[in-house]
Each structure stands twice: as structure tokens, then as C-alpha cells.
Design an enzyme around this catalytic site. Structure first.
Site, mmCIF file in Angstrom:
data_model
loop_
_atom_site.group_PDB
_atom_site.id
_atom_site.type_symbol
_atom_site.label_atom_id
_atom_site.label_comp_id
_atom_site.label_asym_id
_atom_site.label_seq_id
_atom_site.Cartn_x
_atom_site.Cartn_y
_atom_site.Cartn_z
ATOM 1 N N ARG A 85 0.811 -1.225 0.000
ATOM 2 C CA ARG A 85 0.000 0.000 0.000
ATOM 3 C C ARG A 85 0.842 1.271 0.000
ATOM 4 N NH1 ARG A 85 -2.931 -2.912 3.959
ATOM 5 N NH2 ARG A 85 -4.602 -4.116 2.984
ATOM 6 N N LYS B 113 2.105 11.220 -11.899
ATOM 7 C CA LYS B 113 1.181 10.302 -12.575
ATOM 8 C C LYS B 113 1.907 9.014 -12.907
ATOM 9 C CE LYS B 113 -2.145 13.203 -14.990
ATOM 10 N NZ LYS B 113 -2.679 13.500 -16.328
ATOM 11 N N GLU C 221 7.347 16.825 -26.426
ATOM 12 C CA GLU C 221 6.796 17.333 -25.161
ATOM 13 C C GLU C 221 7.391 18.697 -24.810
ATOM 14 O OE1 GLU C 221 4.382 15.971 -23.153
ATOM 15 O OE2 GLU C 221 4.126 14.066 -24.187
ATOM 16 N N LYS D 120 5.955 22.578 -16.074
ATOM 17 C CA LYS D 120 5.057 21.531 -15.597
ATOM 18 C C LYS D 120 4.909 21.578 -14.077
ATOM 19 C CE LYS D 120 3.785 16.732 -15.903
ATOM 20 N NZ LYS D 120 3.973 15.412 -16.536
ATOM 21 N N GLU E 138 -5.344 16.980 -11.139
ATOM 22 C CA GLU E 138 -5.924 17.239 -12.455
ATOM 23 C C GLU E 138 -7.415 17.529 -12.398
ATOM 24 O OE1 GLU E 138 -4.676 14.502 -15.442
ATOM 25 O OE2 GLU E 138 -5.535 15.685 -17.042
ATOM 26 N N ARG F 184 -4.251 21.483 -14.844
ATOM 27 C CA ARG F 184 -3.301 20.436 -15.232
ATOM 28 C C ARG F 184 -3.676 19.765 -16.539
ATOM 29 N NH1 ARG F 184 -0.424 15.856 -11.466
ATOM 30 N NH2 ARG F 184 0.581 14.767 -13.182
ATOM 31 N N ASN G 195 -2.264 18.091 -21.447
ATOM 32 C CA ASN G 195 -2.664 17.063 -22.400
ATOM 33 C C ASN G 195 -2.831 17.606 -23.814
ATOM 34 O OD1 ASN G 195 -2.825 14.655 -20.777
ATOM 35 N ND2 ASN G 195 -4.505 15.643 -19.699
ATOM 36 N N HIS H 116 -2.729 15.256 -26.681
ATOM 37 C CA HIS H 116 -2.745 13.893 -26.155
ATOM 38 C C HIS H 116 -4.027 13.128 -26.468
ATOM 39 C CE1 HIS H 116 0.933 15.058 -24.206
ATOM 40 N NE2 HIS H 116 1.038 13.901 -23.594
ATOM 41 N N HIS I 162 -3.407 9.860 -28.226
ATOM 42 C CA HIS I 162 -3.768 8.565 -27.644
ATOM 43 C C HIS I 162 -4.569 7.729 -28.640
ATOM 44 C CE1 HIS I 162 -3.366 9.702 -23.094
ATOM 45 N NE2 HIS I 162 -2.215 9.631 -23.713
ATOM 46 N N HIS J 72 5.311 7.525 -28.112
ATOM 47 C CA HIS J 72 4.334 8.433 -27.515
ATOM 48 C C HIS J 72 4.532 9.861 -28.023
ATOM 49 C CE1 HIS J 72 1.720 10.230 -24.517
ATOM 50 N NE2 HIS J 72 2.711 10.980 -24.085
#
Lengths: 359, 359
Positions: free
Chosen positions: A119, A141, A183, A225, A235, A239, A243, A246, A250, A263
Site C-alpha cells: 500500500r 502520474k 513534449e 510543468k 488534475e 493540469r 494534455n 494527447h 492517444h 508516444h
């Protein structure tokens, strides 16, 4: 060496950016417990693993390793489980540190594993690609892909420290360096037109691997960032601007199958589509759109994707995490260097923007 | 109906405890978004699933379901992945709610899935066993097992609300009711000798399923746990007391293979071993040890486990999450009704306590 702090209250952490960094000195204050698991991949491990093992063992720690196959297509639950296997076979407990040595895939999987193991245990990132240095090393993330969508399963997990060493970019294939530059360009397009001008001055030197200029590009990208993430860790709002490109990207990656395009390459073409739609919406000029395409091309990145049936492209877009109450939201450019997140766009124009930028 | 609030700041949530609760009225304020995934198992679903689907659909929500096989042995990464499959196949996005309808296994897996899906969505718990009502519905611990250890992979994920309906205990097999009583007894042994006296007055009626007494036992157990968790959400200190009997119990479960013994049964015998060691350490009297064994026996629970080779028993114990810097810590009783967590115990006496309580 430059140091950037990501400001997240009691989870504040530093990013060290430079060349030929000393891992023993820099990592010492940030390793918790006596057990360190280094997760890397079959490409990076032969180059840099022993260097880090030596540094960590010199600190009196027990080191174990987990070497995964290299590639986005292995960023799945089965390979995540190999990290858990390694941790338990090594007898590691709650008081251990897990270090990611590799690119974004290794960082995402290792960070997620560290968030879930017992955990939650301590996490350190040593990103070895430009993409992971400017993107996944900031913001916490982490996660894995699912056959039905990218990064669908994951956690927010902040590292204790990040080491971004430009010396490691010398062994990076040119195609991956370019993917990282996608990026970098993104930060300019979404919020810093002055940085765009800087990139236009230096793009060929960056592509050629100039370490000093790359360090500056990494620092400016991470600072950008970090500021956004500090304002909006989970987010909820701002934030999502990160993207840019993206949602389109994606869809391209998902259709082609993870690992066909990098990517950053998918994001590059995705940013062209976002810019194209912003132009069709009347927000940016023809010159702005051309300027966007040109800086992407100069970074050796694709500005069109292969032919993808429109319905499939839209279906993949609908799985995006920015869908809220069934409504797709997109990051577009209100002006060059100023992105917004909006559901107020014309769907027909969006379809045109997708189709106009396919081979 | 009684309401208990678990105080966790902005993640404060209520537990509703009663009989024949109205899910439509009670759930309405706590469902976020328009999509609700109900996760249940093949035993519980035929009994109660439709009741909850009707209630949630009456609130105008889209309901999808994921029915897993019943049993601790399915609490693994492969079955966790089935929940992700179901969420993505149903087209669910970040703005959805995931509801666990079942016992501790369903609660743990569903909670963990909700923590990871899209890096975190909303979670509601409807525990249908006594064990899950008094244990896993409070505290936010979620997770899955690994072949090398129980609950090794997971997250802290707090629910929005918990519904504990005593009417659902009528269909619970007697063996499972007893397993739940093991955790009820645990709260008495670790911190409330007056509650132990109450249990000694009512144990046969509790075993017989008296709903009013069971509701009282659930309320007192949850209140006890909620107080501890509010003080120590991430198990840095006091919360570890809740593991009375669990380090021994986990070793029993791990050796026998998950699913042979119920968790509560293993904890029952584990508490006897903890009490036995506390007695050998000179902390509790012979009478206290006998009183412990007697209340466990009256709850129809085992006070000895099958013969397990000592080295294997110890190896499984060493995987426990309470191992810190390689040092095993145990929850023992300084006196009856007052547990402590300590590494100050005699290993030889611990071995004797294990061997003395095997068949």
C-alpha cells in the site's frame, strides 16, 4: 547542475538536472530503509545499471533488481506483476525504496508498483530519456495501459527525488530524442510563446544533442510543468492543459497498437490536429498553424498519421480520461502559446482536423 | 438505524447500520456521476444484486455489473483485472462510482480497483458479511493477495459511504458469521474489556443471529476501529493494534493456502497464539488466557491450527507488513483488553506459543 523543486507541501521534492551527476551523493538523503529495488529494462540496464548499483551499495544498502523488456507494449498488468514478484522474492517489506531507471514506461510502471506494494513504499526516479525527463518525472502520474485504453489504471505517486542526467541522452536513439522534443514543444505551445522562439533558435542543436541546451530545455519544461502541477495535483483543472495533443495522440497510439509509434510522435501529430482545429475554430491564424507544424517538423517529428477510419479514431478518443459526463473535452489553442480546455468546439470541424492530418 | 461517522477530515464518511436499509434513499447523496459499477460475487449476486440495481436505476443512473467468483483464492491480480475489463467495456470514465456488494474479498478488490481505475474514482461499500461489516468497511485498506503474501498489493481508499444491513446476515453461513465474530472479539481483547464482558453475556445469541445484538456489536466494533483509524490513517502507530492475531493468522492462511480457512478463523487461532505468548511473557494470567480461549470457542471458532512446520510458519510471518528494518513486531496483550505493538518479545517463547496451539 540545476535544482528545481516541485512544490507539493509535505511531498515537495527536488529534480537535479545536469550532466555526469553523482548518484551516491545525490541519492543518499532520499533512500529510506535498507532495501532498494532498482527497476530497469533490457536496453538501459546494460548501460547504466551497474553504476547505480555501485552507488547504492556504497551507501550500505541491499540492492535487488528487476529488469523488464523494453517497450510501451509491456506496460501492462502482467509485467507490473513481475515487479511485485521481484519485491516479494527479495523479501522486501514496507520500509523499502523502489528506484526507476529508464524511460517513461519504466517510470510509470515502477511508480505505480511503489504506490501499490504494501500500500505504498518510497519511490525515486532516474529518467534516462528526454521524454521522461521533461514529462513523467514531474507530476506523480503513474500507471499501466489496458487493451481498451492508455494509462487507464494507475495512481498519483510522488517521488522522493528525480535525477535527470543529460550524459545518459548520448546513448538515446535520435528517434527517441525527437519524441522527447515533442513534449518540450508542447510546453511552448500551451503556455510560453517566448520559449517557442527560443526553440526556433536552437532546434537543430537540440536535435544534435547539445547537452547544455538540452539541460536548459529540460529545466524550462520541468519548471513549467511543476508550476502547473503544484496548482492542480489531481488534475481537476489547469493540469489538463498538459494534455495538449494527447487526446488525438492517444487515439493514434491506441489504433496503431502501443509501441508502433513512440508516444512523443503521436503527441506531435496530435498537437498538429489540435492546432488545426484551433485554426478552423478561428482562434489561431494560418501562420500560427504553419509555425506549429514547422517546429514539429524541424524536431524530426511526424505531422501526419497513417490513415485511420474516422469512427475508430473517435471511439478511441471517447475513452479519454477527460470525458466528463459523457462529454469530450479537448485542449486547444485560444492563441499560439495559450491553451485552454474546452467542450465548446464544433464536432464537424474536429473531424475535418483529424482527416486533414492523415497520410 | 444507527449512523457512525469515520472522521477523516475531507474524506469523512458515514456508516449506516441497521436492518432492511433503504439503499435508494441512503445512497443518493453519495453517488457521483451517472455511471455506477456494482461488483459482487456468484454467491451474493443472486440474493441481493437486483435489489441494488433497482435502487440505483431509480436514481437515474446507468448501472453495469461485474460478478466475480466467490472466495479469498480469487483475490488476485487476474481477477482484479476483470473489474478493469468490466469498467472499460462498459465505457466508464473518471466520473463514475464503483460499489462493492459482498464480503471482505469483494470490498478489498473493488476498493483497490476504484483507487486505480483512471487513478481514482468514487467508491461505495455494501458489506454483506459480518466480518466485512466490522473490519474492512472501516479504514480504507484495500488490496489483493500475492502468492508470497496476503494483502501485499493495495491502496488506502476511503469509501463515500458504507451500508451495513443486518438483514443480509440471515443468508450468511454460520461458519462465516463466526468468522466475523472473531474480529468482534478482537476489538474487545485489544482495547475494551467491558465489551468482552458484554460479549460473554450475549455470545450464544450472537451466534444464533440476533439482529439487534448483532447491530450493537457491529456499531461498537466499527466505533472502536473508526476511532483508531481517525488517529492513524496510514498505520504509522496505533492502527497496527488492529492486527492482533493477524501476524500469526496470516501465516496460517498462507501455509494452508488462501480459502482453506476463513480469515476470521485464522485470526481466532492467531489471537490464541498472541494471548499464549503474552501469558508466557508474564503479561496476562492463566485465567486471562483461558478466558480468551473460551470466548473464541463459544463463537464456534478454532483455537488450534493444523500442524505447520515451524520454519515455514516463521518464514510466512517474516513477510508480514509490520516487519520494520528486518525486525518482526507483534501485537500482544500487556493485559487483557490492552494490546501493544512490540518487538520486545522472546523468540523462543514465540516458537513455544506457536507450537502449543497446533493440533
Amino acid at each position: 547542475m540545476q535544482t528545481l523543486h516541485v512544490e507539493l507541501g509535505d511531498r515537495r521534492y527536488p529534480i537535479f538536472i545536469g550532466s555526469e551527476l553523482d548518484p551516491q551523493a545525490l541519492l543518499e538523503p532520499y533512500i529510506h530503509g535498507k532495501q532498494v529495488m532498482v527497476v530497469s529494462n533490457t536496453t538501459v540496464a546494460p548501460l547504466y545499471l551497474q553504476h547505480y548499483i555501485n552507488a547504492i551499495e556504497a551507501l550500505g544498502k541491499k540492492v535487488a533488481t528487476c529488469i523488464l523488456p523494453d517497450g510501451e507494449k509491456y506496460k501492462d498488468i502482467q509485467h507490473l506483476n513481475l515487479i511485485f514478484d521481484a519485491l516479494l522474492e527479495a523479501g522486501f517489506n514496507r520500509d523499502c525504496t523502489v528506484l526507476a531507471l529508464g524511460g517513461g514506461v519504466i517510470g510509470d510502471m515502477t511508480g505505480f508498483a511503489s504506490a501499490c506494494f504494501q500500500r505504498g513504499v518510497y519511490f525515486i526516479q532516474v529518467p534516462t530519456t528526454l521524454l521522461s525527463q521533461v514529462d513523467s518525472s514531474v507530476g506523480g502520474k503513474t500507471g499501466i495501459n489496458h487493451p481498451l485504453g492508455k494509462n487507464m489504471i494507475g495512481a498519483f505517486q510522488q517521488p522522493q527525488v528525480v535525477l535527470a542526467d543529460m550524459a545518459q541522452l548520448k546513448t538515446l536513439p535520435p528517434r527517441e530524442l525527437s519524441a522527447g522534443l515533442a513534449e518540450v514543444i508542447k510546453y511552448a505551445l500551451l503556455g510560453d510563446v517566448e520559449f517557442l522562439t527560443w526553440l526556433e533558435m536552437h532546434m537543430e542543436a537540440l536535435v544534435a544533442g547539445d547537452a547544455t541546451l538540452l539541460a536548459e530545455a529540460v529545466y524550462r519544461s520541468c519548471a513549467h510543468k511543476a508550476r502547473i502541477v503544484a496548482n492542480d495535483e489531481k488534475e481537476q483543472g489547469e493540469r489538463a492543459l498538459l494534455n495538449l495533443g494527447h487526446t488525438f495522440g492517444h487515439a493514434i497510439e491506441s489504433y496503431l497498437g502501443y509501441g508502433e509509434w513512440l508516444h512523443g510522435e503521436a503527441v506531435a501529430t496530435g498537437m498538429v490536429m489540435a492546432a488545426d482545429l484551433s485554426h478552423r475554430m478561428g482562434w489561431i491564424s494560418t501562420e500560427d498553424l504553419e509555425r506549429t507544424k514547422k517546429i514539429i517538423l524541424r524536431a524530426q517529428l511526424p505531422i501526419v498519421c497513417p490513415k485511420i477510419p474516422l469512427e475508430e479514431f473517435l471511439a478511441y478518443m471517447s475513452h479519454d480520461k477527460k470525458v466528463l459526463n459523457g462529454q469530450l473535452r479537448l485542449v486547444l489553442m485560444k492563441s499560439l502559446g495559450q491553451a485552454i480546455i474546452t467542450k465548446e468546439f464544433d464536432v464537424e470541424l474536429m473531424k475535418q482536423a483529424i482527416l486533414a492530418n492523415q497520410a
